[in-house]
Design a protein around this motif. Structure first.
Motif, short mmCIF file in Angstrom:
data_model
loop_
_atom_site.label_atom_id
_atom_site.label_comp_id
_atom_site.label_asym_id
_atom_site.label_seq_id
_atom_site.Cartn_x
_atom_site.Cartn_y
_atom_site.Cartn_z
N CYS A 1 35.46 40.85 45.79
CA CYS A 1 35.03 42.15 46.31
C CYS A 1 36.21 43.11 46.48
CB CYS A 1 34.33 41.98 47.66
SG CYS A 1 32.77 41.11 47.54
N ARG A 2 35.87 44.39 46.56
CA ARG A 2 36.83 45.43 46.87
C ARG A 2 36.26 46.21 48.05
NH1 ARG A 2 38.83 42.38 44.15
NH2 ARG A 2 39.88 42.62 42.17
N THR B 1 39.49 38.74 46.70
CA THR B 1 39.01 39.97 47.34
C THR B 1 40.20 40.81 47.79
OG1 THR B 1 36.90 39.08 48.03
CG2 THR B 1 37.77 40.84 49.37
N ALA C 1 36.88 34.55 51.11
CA ALA C 1 37.10 35.82 50.41
C ALA C 1 38.07 35.63 49.24
CB ALA C 1 37.63 36.86 51.39
N GLN D 1 44.57 39.44 51.98
CA GLN D 1 43.81 40.07 50.91
C GLN D 1 44.35 41.43 50.49
OE1 GLN D 1 41.87 38.02 49.53
NE2 GLN D 1 41.95 36.59 51.21
#
Length: 130
Positions: free
Chosen positions: A82-83, A108, A105, A128
């Motif tokens: 994810c961003r 990410t 995560a 992250q």
């Protein structure tokens, strides 16, 4: 087709909206839901998520920009690839599931995000940032 300025309330409506693969949401409000499982991808811009329980959810390569999460609980949820850009997390909890599995995560990135009174946010997203 983008979904713009919709208020999506309740477990059934939120699950149905988020289940659409590769959807684009802008200025939408998601609230009052209890979700188990499910894969959530797509793009979310300037949207809010409030009072949602996520259990074993999979955010798969989702892009979230200028989004707000408030009073959300994530149990054993995966944020894979994810961003998160300029997002805010308020009073959220990132907890273990009933099998003692933690939120993850992998791959990410978190850019310019902040958390206020959250449990587990710093531990989950500590490494992250790019």
């Amino acid at each position: 087709m983008p979904v713009v300025s919709e208020s999506i309330v309740g477990t059934h409506a939120v699950r149905k909206a988020l289940a659409v693969s590769d959807e684009f949401f802008r200025y939408c409000e998601f609230s009052a839901a209890s979700l188990e499982g499910g894969e959530f991808d797509g793009v979310y811009v300037a949207s809010s998520f409030a009072n949602i329980e996520w259990y074993w959810g999979l955010f798969n390569i989702a892009v979230l920009v200028d989004c707000v999460f408030e009073n959300c609980t994530f149990r054993g949820t995966s944020f894979s690839g994810c961003r998160f850009v300029n997002c805010e997390f308020k009073n959220c909890r990132f907890l273990r599931d009933n099998l003692n599995g933690s939120c993850t995560a992998p791959d990410t990135n978190v850019y310019g995000c902040k958390s206020v009174e959250c449990e587990g946010f710093n531990e989950l997203f500590a490494n992250q940032a790019p």
